[in-house]
Motif scaffolding. Structure first.
Motif, PDB file in Angstrom:
ATOM      1  N   GLY A  35     -75.483  33.936 -26.924  1.00 41.99           N
ATOM      2  CA  GLY A  35     -76.917  33.538 -26.894  1.00 41.99           C
ATOM      3  C   GLY A  35     -77.156  32.152 -27.266  1.00 41.99           C
ATOM      4  N   PRO A  36     -76.564  31.207 -26.848  1.00 43.76           N
ATOM      5  CA  PRO A  36     -76.901  29.709 -27.551  1.00 43.76           C
ATOM      6  C   PRO A  36     -77.614  29.289 -26.513  1.00 43.76           C
ATOM      7  CG  PRO A  36     -74.773  29.526 -26.439  1.00 43.76           C
ATOM      8  CD  PRO A  36     -74.881  31.081 -26.477  1.00 43.76           C
ATOM      9  N   ALA A  37     -78.494  28.464 -27.056  1.00 40.81           N
ATOM     10  CA  ALA A  37     -79.380  27.629 -26.350  1.00 40.81           C
ATOM     11  C   ALA A  37     -78.738  26.564 -25.356  1.00 40.81           C
ATOM     12  CB  ALA A  37     -80.189  26.729 -27.072  1.00 40.81           C
ATOM     13  N   HIS A  38     -77.610  26.122 -25.999  1.00 37.16           N
ATOM     14  CA  HIS A  38     -76.860  25.023 -25.328  1.00 37.16           C
ATOM     15  C   HIS A  38     -75.457  25.078 -25.674  1.00 37.16           C
ATOM     16  CE1 HIS A  38     -76.493  21.505 -22.823  1.00 37.16           C
ATOM     17  NE2 HIS A  38     -76.257  20.692 -23.832  1.00 37.16           N
ATOM     18  N   ILE A  39     -74.598  25.103 -24.630  1.00 41.77           N
ATOM     19  CA  ILE A  39     -73.080  24.775 -25.106  1.00 41.77           C
ATOM     20  C   ILE A  39     -72.942  23.270 -24.674  1.00 41.77           C
ATOM     21  CG2 ILE A  39     -70.590  25.369 -24.766  1.00 41.77           C
ATOM     22  CD1 ILE A  39     -71.689  28.032 -24.568  1.00 41.77           C
ATOM     23  N   THR A  40     -72.565  22.357 -25.355  1.00 42.12           N
ATOM     24  CA  THR A  40     -72.256  20.911 -24.758  1.00 42.12           C
ATOM     25  C   THR A  40     -70.813  20.953 -24.393  1.00 42.12           C
ATOM     26  OG1 THR A  40     -71.512  20.041 -26.966  1.00 42.12           O
ATOM     27  CG2 THR A  40     -73.927  20.089 -26.442  1.00 42.12           C
ATOM     28  N   PRO A  41     -70.586  19.750 -23.561  1.00 46.81           N
ATOM     29  CA  PRO A  41     -69.240  19.876 -23.041  1.00 46.81           C
ATOM     30  C   PRO A  41     -68.104  19.727 -24.163  1.00 46.81           C
ATOM     31  CG  PRO A  41     -70.470  18.309 -21.665  1.00 46.81           C
ATOM     32  CD  PRO A  41     -71.628  18.880 -23.052  1.00 46.81           C
ATOM     33  N   GLY A  42     -67.052  20.530 -24.081  1.00 50.45           N
ATOM     34  CA  GLY A  42     -66.261  20.450 -25.190  1.00 50.45           C
ATOM     35  C   GLY A  42     -65.303  19.468 -24.971  1.00 50.45           C
ATOM     36  N   TRP A  43     -63.806  19.753 -25.622  1.00 49.15           N
ATOM     37  CA  TRP A  43     -62.877  18.772 -25.291  1.00 49.15           C
ATOM     38  C   TRP A  43     -61.516  19.630 -25.904  1.00 49.15           C
ATOM     39  CZ3 TRP A  43     -62.226  14.967 -22.247  1.00 49.15           C
ATOM     40  CH2 TRP A  43     -60.994  14.047 -22.350  1.00 49.15           C
ATOM     41  N   PHE A  44     -60.695  19.192 -25.110  1.00 48.44           N
ATOM     42  CA  PHE A  44     -59.042  19.767 -25.365  1.00 48.44           C
ATOM     43  C   PHE A  44     -58.323  18.539 -25.985  1.00 48.44           C
ATOM     44  CE2 PHE A  44     -54.631  20.348 -24.336  1.00 48.44           C
ATOM     45  CZ  PHE A  44     -54.418  21.686 -24.890  1.00 48.44           C
ATOM     46  N   THR A  45     -57.693  18.583 -26.839  1.00 49.93           N
ATOM     47  CA  THR A  45     -56.910  17.622 -27.474  1.00 49.93           C
ATOM     48  C   THR A  45     -55.272  18.162 -27.633  1.00 49.93           C
ATOM     49  OG1 THR A  45     -58.690  16.545 -28.708  1.00 49.93           O
ATOM     50  CG2 THR A  45     -56.543  15.816 -29.128  1.00 49.93           C
ATOM     51  N   LEU A  46     -54.431  17.233 -26.898  1.00 51.22           N
ATOM     52  CA  LEU A  46     -53.187  17.875 -27.148  1.00 51.22           C
ATOM     53  C   LEU A  46     -52.645  17.592 -28.652  1.00 51.22           C
ATOM     54  CD1 LEU A  46     -51.459  16.054 -23.984  1.00 51.22           C
ATOM     55  CD2 LEU A  46     -51.545  18.472 -24.731  1.00 51.22           C
ATOM     56  N   ASP A  47     -51.759  18.277 -29.047  1.00 55.57           N
ATOM     57  CA  ASP A  47     -51.194  18.094 -30.503  1.00 55.57           C
ATOM     58  C   ASP A  47     -50.446  16.869 -30.584  1.00 55.57           C
ATOM     59  OD1 ASP A  47     -51.952  20.686 -31.330  1.00 55.57           O
ATOM     60  OD2 ASP A  47     -50.038  21.455 -30.841  1.00 55.57           O
ATOM     61  N   THR A  48     -50.031  16.289 -29.406  1.00 55.57           N
ATOM     62  CA  THR A  48     -49.055  14.798 -29.481  1.00 55.57           C
ATOM     63  C   THR A  48     -50.089  13.739 -29.751  1.00 55.57           C
ATOM     64  OG1 THR A  48     -49.067  14.779 -27.242  1.00 55.57           O
ATOM     65  CG2 THR A  48     -47.147  15.682 -28.310  1.00 55.57           C
ATOM     66  N   GLU A  49     -51.435  13.759 -29.695  1.00 56.53           N
ATOM     67  CA  GLU A  49     -52.622  12.858 -29.760  1.00 56.53           C
ATOM     68  C   GLU A  49     -52.896  12.875 -31.089  1.00 56.53           C
ATOM     69  OE1 GLU A  49     -54.231  12.651 -25.195  1.00 56.53           O
ATOM     70  OE2 GLU A  49     -54.987  14.513 -26.499  1.00 56.53           O
ATOM     71  N   ILE A  50     -52.507  13.753 -32.015  1.00 60.12           N
ATOM     72  CA  ILE A  50     -53.107  13.895 -33.422  1.00 60.12           C
ATOM     73  C   ILE A  50     -51.836  13.622 -34.397  1.00 60.12           C
ATOM     74  CG2 ILE A  50     -54.119  15.187 -35.123  1.00 60.12           C
ATOM     75  CD1 ILE A  50     -55.161  16.905 -32.595  1.00 60.12           C
ATOM     76  N   GLY A 107     -50.404  10.914 -41.096  1.00 65.54           N
ATOM     77  CA  GLY A 107     -49.330  10.372 -41.967  1.00 65.54           C
ATOM     78  C   GLY A 107     -49.038  10.976 -43.391  1.00 65.54           C
ATOM     79  N   ASP A 108     -47.902  10.530 -44.032  1.00 72.19           N
ATOM     80  CA  ASP A 108     -47.377  11.176 -44.963  1.00 72.19           C
ATOM     81  C   ASP A 108     -48.633  11.102 -46.285  1.00 72.19           C
ATOM     82  OD1 ASP A 108     -45.161  11.331 -44.062  1.00 72.19           O
ATOM     83  OD2 ASP A 108     -44.171   9.516 -45.013  1.00 72.19           O
ATOM     84  N   ASP A 109     -49.544  10.298 -46.141  1.00 65.48           N
ATOM     85  CA  ASP A 109     -50.662  10.233 -47.303  1.00 65.48           C
ATOM     86  C   ASP A 109     -51.804  11.088 -46.601  1.00 65.48           C
ATOM     87  OD1 ASP A 109     -51.531   8.673 -45.063  1.00 65.48           O
ATOM     88  OD2 ASP A 109     -52.288   7.041 -46.082  1.00 65.48           O
ATOM     89  N   GLY A 110     -51.660  11.888 -45.733  1.00 66.44           N
ATOM     90  CA  GLY A 110     -52.673  12.819 -45.026  1.00 66.44           C
ATOM     91  C   GLY A 110     -53.713  12.203 -44.152  1.00 66.44           C
ATOM     92  N   THR A 111     -53.636  10.839 -43.954  1.00 65.43           N
ATOM     93  CA  THR A 111     -54.414   9.838 -42.936  1.00 65.43           C
ATOM     94  C   THR A 111     -53.991  10.394 -41.674  1.00 65.43           C
ATOM     95  OG1 THR A 111     -54.317   8.061 -44.316  1.00 65.43           O
ATOM     96  CG2 THR A 111     -55.035   7.712 -42.112  1.00 65.43           C
ATOM     97  N   LEU A 112     -55.285  10.853 -40.990  1.00 62.95           N
ATOM     98  CA  LEU A 112     -55.177  11.419 -39.393  1.00 62.95           C
ATOM     99  C   LEU A 112     -55.513  10.080 -38.651  1.00 62.95           C
ATOM    100  CD1 LEU A 112     -55.409  14.089 -38.034  1.00 62.95           C
ATOM    101  CD2 LEU A 112     -57.936  13.344 -37.639  1.00 62.95           C
TER     102      LEU A 112
END
Length: 184
Positions: free
Chosen positions: A130-145, A148-153
């Protein structure tokens, strides 16, 4: 601004899915929203496994959905569908738990073969709530994320720009301001 419930359906505490969602949470906070993070994996297993609607953690989670103006749902894709952990939670929520809400569906996965999982697996379930609106979503490949060793994304530039666009569209739908430049 709006209150946003940011739901991670990842079963892993160190997953790129969860890290990416928390990264996007920061963007929404910078746009003036209050963001409440919810990692489904932190809910008591007995409540999820036994479908205990009266378990205090499920009652509290249901209240979080009720108070939110918007909901971001992020899930890893397994077998061309959203995670079983996310399914367990969605099954425990009231049928119309998303009534009046604006929803942003997001997914991550290991292959472009799963890019349609948002539209063919997740979106119909969310729409039935029942949402009022579902905005366009996005699929991200794991390889695009990258973490780093310090946790930096770090998100690959094209994916970062697309995520910024869908996040900003979601924010605008909730009456929020958007950032001038895309951040990755």
């Amino acid at each position: 601004m709006a209150t946003i419930l940011s739901v991670s359906g990842s079963p892993s505490a160190t997953s790129r899915t969860a890290r990416l969602l928390r990264h996007l949470d920061q963007r929404l906070v910078a746009q003036g929203h209050e963001v409440i993070p919810l990692d489904v994996r932190t809910l008591p297993p007995e409540a999820l496994l036994h479908a205990d609607f009266r378990h205090p953690a499920i009652v509290e989670t249901t209240a979080l959905f009720q108070q939110a103006d918007g909901v971001v749902i992020d899930t890893p894709v397994y077998k061309a569908a959203y995670s079983g952990l996310l399914k367990a939670l969605l099954d425990l929520l009231p049928q119309y738990a998303l009534t009046g809400k604006t929803v942003l569906p997001l997914a991550t996965g290991g292959t472009t073969a799963h890019v349609l999982a948002i539209d063919y697996a997740l979106r119909p379930v969310l729409n039935s709530m029942g949402p009022a609106h579902i905005t366009p979503g996005w699929f991200t490949l794991d390889t695009e994320i990258t973490v780093g060793d310090d946790g930096t994304l770090t998100v690959a530039p094209a994916a970062a720009e697309a995520l910024a666009q869908v996040t900003d569209q979601f924010s605008r739908a909730l009456g929020g301001r958007t950032l001038l430049a895309a951040t990755g």
